[in-house]
Design a protein around this motif. Structure first.
Motif, PDB file in Angstrom:
ATOM      1  N   HIS A  69       0.830  -1.208  -0.134  1.00  0.00           N
ATOM      2  CA  HIS A  69      -0.008  -0.027   0.082  1.00  0.00           C
ATOM      3  C   HIS A  69       0.891   1.092  -0.202  1.00  0.00           C
ATOM      4  CE1 HIS A  69      -3.109  -2.927   1.026  1.00  0.00           C
ATOM      5  NE2 HIS A  69      -3.978  -1.850   0.771  1.00  0.00           N
ATOM      6  N   PRO A  70       0.551   2.105  -0.696  1.00  0.00           N
ATOM      7  CA  PRO A  70       1.422   3.537  -0.738  1.00  0.00           C
ATOM      8  C   PRO A  70       1.020   4.275   0.578  1.00  0.00           C
ATOM      9  CG  PRO A  70      -0.715   3.728  -2.146  1.00  0.00           C
ATOM     10  CD  PRO A  70      -0.723   2.355  -1.638  1.00  0.00           C
ATOM     11  N   ASP A  71       1.859   5.146   0.805  1.00  0.00           N
ATOM     12  CA  ASP A  71       1.516   5.946   1.986  1.00  0.00           C
ATOM     13  C   ASP A  71       0.285   6.874   1.510  1.00  0.00           C
ATOM     14  OD1 ASP A  71       3.562   5.207   3.467  1.00  0.00           O
ATOM     15  OD2 ASP A  71       4.836   6.600   3.237  1.00  0.00           O
ATOM     16  N   LEU A  72      -0.377   7.423   2.592  1.00  0.00           N
ATOM     17  CA  LEU A  72      -1.538   8.571   2.172  1.00  0.00           C
ATOM     18  C   LEU A  72      -0.710   9.785   2.057  1.00  0.00           C
ATOM     19  CD1 LEU A  72      -4.109   7.197   4.973  1.00  0.00           C
ATOM     20  CD2 LEU A  72      -4.456   7.344   2.603  1.00  0.00           C
ATOM     21  N   ALA A  73      -0.933  10.508   1.260  1.00  0.00           N
ATOM     22  CA  ALA A  73      -0.577  11.859   0.990  1.00  0.00           C
ATOM     23  C   ALA A  73       0.937  11.502   0.833  1.00  0.00           C
ATOM     24  CB  ALA A  73      -0.930  12.896   1.949  1.00  0.00           C
ATOM     25  N   GLU A  85      -7.394   3.444  -8.350  1.00  0.00           N
ATOM     26  CA  GLU A  85      -8.308   3.410  -7.165  1.00  0.00           C
ATOM     27  C   GLU A  85      -7.735   4.164  -6.076  1.00  0.00           C
ATOM     28  OE1 GLU A  85      -6.981   1.071  -9.017  1.00  0.00           O
ATOM     29  OE2 GLU A  85      -8.555  -0.704  -9.476  1.00  0.00           O
ATOM     30  N   SER A  86      -6.284   3.935  -5.853  1.00  0.00           N
ATOM     31  CA  SER A  86      -5.806   4.854  -4.715  1.00  0.00           C
ATOM     32  C   SER A  86      -5.782   6.360  -4.969  1.00  0.00           C
ATOM     33  CB  SER A  86      -4.424   4.068  -4.468  1.00  0.00           C
ATOM     34  OG  SER A  86      -3.759   5.068  -3.306  1.00  0.00           O
ATOM     35  N   GLN A  87      -5.806   6.574  -6.088  1.00  0.00           N
ATOM     36  CA  GLN A  87      -5.848   8.295  -6.498  1.00  0.00           C
ATOM     37  C   GLN A  87      -7.004   8.420  -6.087  1.00  0.00           C
ATOM     38  OE1 GLN A  87      -7.013  10.310  -8.911  1.00  0.00           O
ATOM     39  NE2 GLN A  87      -5.691  11.582  -8.268  1.00  0.00           N
ATOM     40  N   GLU A  88      -8.227   7.829  -6.327  1.00  0.00           N
ATOM     41  CA  GLU A  88      -9.564   8.265  -6.362  1.00  0.00           C
ATOM     42  C   GLU A  88      -9.819   8.459  -4.740  1.00  0.00           C
ATOM     43  OE1 GLU A  88     -11.464   6.408 -10.380  1.00  0.00           O
ATOM     44  OE2 GLU A  88     -12.328   5.947  -8.349  1.00  0.00           O
ATOM     45  N   GLU A  89      -9.593   7.442  -3.813  1.00  0.00           N
ATOM     46  CA  GLU A  89      -9.694   7.266  -2.611  1.00  0.00           C
ATOM     47  C   GLU A  89      -8.993   8.484  -1.933  1.00  0.00           C
ATOM     48  OE1 GLU A  89     -10.086   2.336  -2.998  1.00  0.00           O
ATOM     49  OE2 GLU A  89      -8.232   3.312  -2.442  1.00  0.00           O
ATOM     50  N   GLN A  90      -7.913   8.557  -2.272  1.00  0.00           N
ATOM     51  CA  GLN A  90      -7.205   9.695  -1.328  1.00  0.00           C
ATOM     52  C   GLN A  90      -7.434  11.066  -1.821  1.00  0.00           C
ATOM     53  OE1 GLN A  90      -2.795   9.321  -0.761  1.00  0.00           O
ATOM     54  NE2 GLN A  90      -2.592   7.203  -1.131  1.00  0.00           N
ATOM     55  N   PRO A 120       3.522   0.190   6.169  1.00  0.00           N
ATOM     56  CA  PRO A 120       2.876   1.439   6.275  1.00  0.00           C
ATOM     57  C   PRO A 120       1.573   1.452   7.280  1.00  0.00           C
ATOM     58  CG  PRO A 120       2.330   0.487   4.177  1.00  0.00           C
ATOM     59  CD  PRO A 120       3.374  -0.373   4.915  1.00  0.00           C
ATOM     60  N   PHE A 121       1.079   2.658   7.497  1.00  0.00           N
ATOM     61  CA  PHE A 121      -0.023   2.702   8.011  1.00  0.00           C
ATOM     62  C   PHE A 121      -1.306   2.716   7.058  1.00  0.00           C
ATOM     63  CE2 PHE A 121      -3.792   6.216   8.918  1.00  0.00           C
ATOM     64  CZ  PHE A 121      -4.246   5.560   9.952  1.00  0.00           C
ATOM     65  N   VAL A 122      -2.038   1.888   7.304  1.00  0.00           N
ATOM     66  CA  VAL A 122      -3.209   1.530   6.255  1.00  0.00           C
ATOM     67  C   VAL A 122      -4.636   1.683   7.007  1.00  0.00           C
ATOM     68  CG1 VAL A 122      -4.470   0.052   4.775  1.00  0.00           C
ATOM     69  CG2 VAL A 122      -1.911   0.046   4.800  1.00  0.00           C
ATOM     70  N   ILE A 123      -5.342   3.008   6.129  1.00  0.00           N
ATOM     71  CA  ILE A 123      -6.702   2.811   6.536  1.00  0.00           C
ATOM     72  C   ILE A 123      -7.675   3.215   5.488  1.00  0.00           C
ATOM     73  CG2 ILE A 123      -6.564   5.520   6.626  1.00  0.00           C
ATOM     74  CD1 ILE A 123      -8.049   5.449   9.510  1.00  0.00           C
ATOM     75  N   CYS A 124      -8.936   2.735   5.458  1.00  0.00           N
ATOM     76  CA  CYS A 124      -9.855   2.936   4.523  1.00  0.00           C
ATOM     77  C   CYS A 124     -10.006   4.466   4.294  1.00  0.00           C
ATOM     78  CB  CYS A 124     -11.063   2.148   4.630  1.00  0.00           C
ATOM     79  SG  CYS A 124     -12.350   2.239   3.272  1.00  0.00           S
ATOM     80  N   ALA A 125      -9.415   4.761   3.183  1.00  0.00           N
ATOM     81  CA  ALA A 125      -9.806   6.400   3.008  1.00  0.00           C
ATOM     82  C   ALA A 125     -10.912   6.779   2.744  1.00  0.00           C
ATOM     83  CB  ALA A 125      -8.745   6.865   1.969  1.00  0.00           C
ATOM     84  N   ARG A 126     -11.901   6.103   2.032  1.00  0.00           N
ATOM     85  CA  ARG A 126     -13.330   6.560   1.664  1.00  0.00           C
ATOM     86  C   ARG A 126     -13.851   6.454   2.839  1.00  0.00           C
ATOM     87  NH1 ARG A 126     -15.096   6.183  -3.671  1.00  0.00           N
ATOM     88  NH2 ARG A 126     -13.597   5.524  -5.190  1.00  0.00           N
ATOM     89  N   LYS A 158     -11.813  -3.743   4.315  1.00  0.00           N
ATOM     90  CA  LYS A 158     -12.837  -2.404   4.006  1.00  0.00           C
ATOM     91  C   LYS A 158     -12.526  -1.963   2.636  1.00  0.00           C
ATOM     92  CE  LYS A 158     -13.005  -1.164   8.871  1.00  0.00           C
ATOM     93  NZ  LYS A 158     -12.789  -0.207   9.786  1.00  0.00           N
ATOM     94  N   ILE A 159     -11.233  -1.659   2.348  1.00  0.00           N
ATOM     95  CA  ILE A 159     -11.145  -1.061   0.926  1.00  0.00           C
ATOM     96  C   ILE A 159     -11.414  -1.761  -0.003  1.00  0.00           C
ATOM     97  CG2 ILE A 159      -9.049  -0.189  -0.624  1.00  0.00           C
ATOM     98  CD1 ILE A 159      -7.291   0.430   1.968  1.00  0.00           C
ATOM     99  N   CYS A 160     -11.042  -3.307   0.106  1.00  0.00           N
ATOM    100  CA  CYS A 160     -11.470  -4.291  -0.774  1.00  0.00           C
ATOM    101  C   CYS A 160     -12.940  -4.408  -1.264  1.00  0.00           C
ATOM    102  CB  CYS A 160     -10.989  -5.629  -0.223  1.00  0.00           C
ATOM    103  SG  CYS A 160     -11.340  -7.102  -1.397  1.00  0.00           S
TER     104      CYS A 160
HETATM  105  N1  LIG Z   1      -1.832   3.675   3.316  1.00  0.00           N
HETATM  106  C1  LIG Z   1      -3.049   3.545   2.972  1.00  0.00           C
HETATM  107  O1  LIG Z   1      -4.231   3.508   3.718  1.00  0.00           O
HETATM  108  N2  LIG Z   1      -3.482   3.782   1.530  1.00  0.00           N
HETATM  109  C2  LIG Z   1      -4.829   3.685   1.074  1.00  0.00           C
HETATM  110  N3  LIG Z   1      -5.900   3.752   1.859  1.00  0.00           N
HETATM  111  C3  LIG Z   1      -7.082   3.616   0.954  1.00  0.00           C
HETATM  112  O2  LIG Z   1      -8.026   3.601   1.081  1.00  0.00           O
HETATM  113  N4  LIG Z   1      -6.485   3.650  -0.415  1.00  0.00           N
HETATM  114  C4  LIG Z   1      -5.033   3.635  -0.214  1.00  0.00           C
HETATM  115  O3  LIG Z   1      -4.258   3.646  -0.974  1.00  0.00           O
END
Ligand SMILES: NC(=O)N[C@H]1NC(=O)NC1=O
Length: 176
Positions: A69-73, A85-90, A120-126, A158-160
């Motif tokens: 997973h990429p870092d947030l920001a 997908e990640s671009q849209e979520e972030q 890395p810290f992962v969280i469902c950005a949406r 959750k992201i999935c």
């Molecule tokens: N690091 C991290 O949580 N990345 C992500 N989270 C998310 O919802 N999309 C991501 O790329």
């Protein structure tokens, strides 16, 4: 819905992986593996098969998923190299609009997190926004490693789920 799942079940693995390969970020091996579990009674069953595959992995495998997973920001956002997908979520969580104080705060906490845990810290950005992401990041930094690994994996699921829903509701009819 039945029609849709019938279509999903009829996909050769090449198409299945092309369409669903990024429901877990940069882990098409998971999608490719669960193709063997067809037929799925519904999309929930596909999601459950993915969850079960993840749960059956050794802890090193779970950490490997988090590390994809990429870092947030982070760097990928700034260089434009995030997955679609990640671009849209972030973007939706406001990660592309941090002011310079917020951006350096975020970068510092992300780095601290990675040094402490090795993933890395992962969280469902949406399901979050700028404020809740920063708050969760500072709080979760204080957790034990095993708990963080488990919490990160729950966020991956959750992201999935949201990525799967997005594909079935919007993209899939065009692609299939
Ligand atoms: N690091 C991290 O949580 N990345 C992500 N989270 C998310 O919802 N999309 C991501 O790329």
């Amino acid at each position: 819905m039945n029609m849709e799942i019938a279509t999903v079940n009829s996909l050769p693995y090449e198409d299945f992986v092309n369409i669903f390969g990024n429901v877990v970020e940069k882990c098409p091996i998971i999608t490719a593996a669960v193709w063997s579990r067809r037929p799925f009674v519904n999309m929930g069953a596909l999601e459950a098969a993915i969850s079960e595959f993840i749960d059956a992995l050794p802890e090193s495998g779970k950490e490997g998923i988090l590390r994809c997973h990429p870092d947030l920001a982070g760097r990928d956002l700034h260089s434009g190299t995030l997955t679609r997908e990640s671009q849209e979520e972030q973007a939706r969580a406001g990660m592309d609009g941090l002011d310079s104080t917020e951006a350096s705060h975020m970068a510092r906490l992300n780095d601290e997190y990675k040094v402490r845990f090795g993933f890395p810290f992962v969280i469902c950005a949406r399901m979050n926004n700028k404020a809740t992401i920063l708050q969760q990041l500072s709080e979760r930094l204080r957790n034990e490693r095993a708990l963080e690994r488990a919490l990160g994996i729950e966020e991956v699921k959750k992201i999935c789920r949201l990525r799967l829903q997005g594909l079935v509701l919007i993209d899939a009819p065009n692609k299939l």
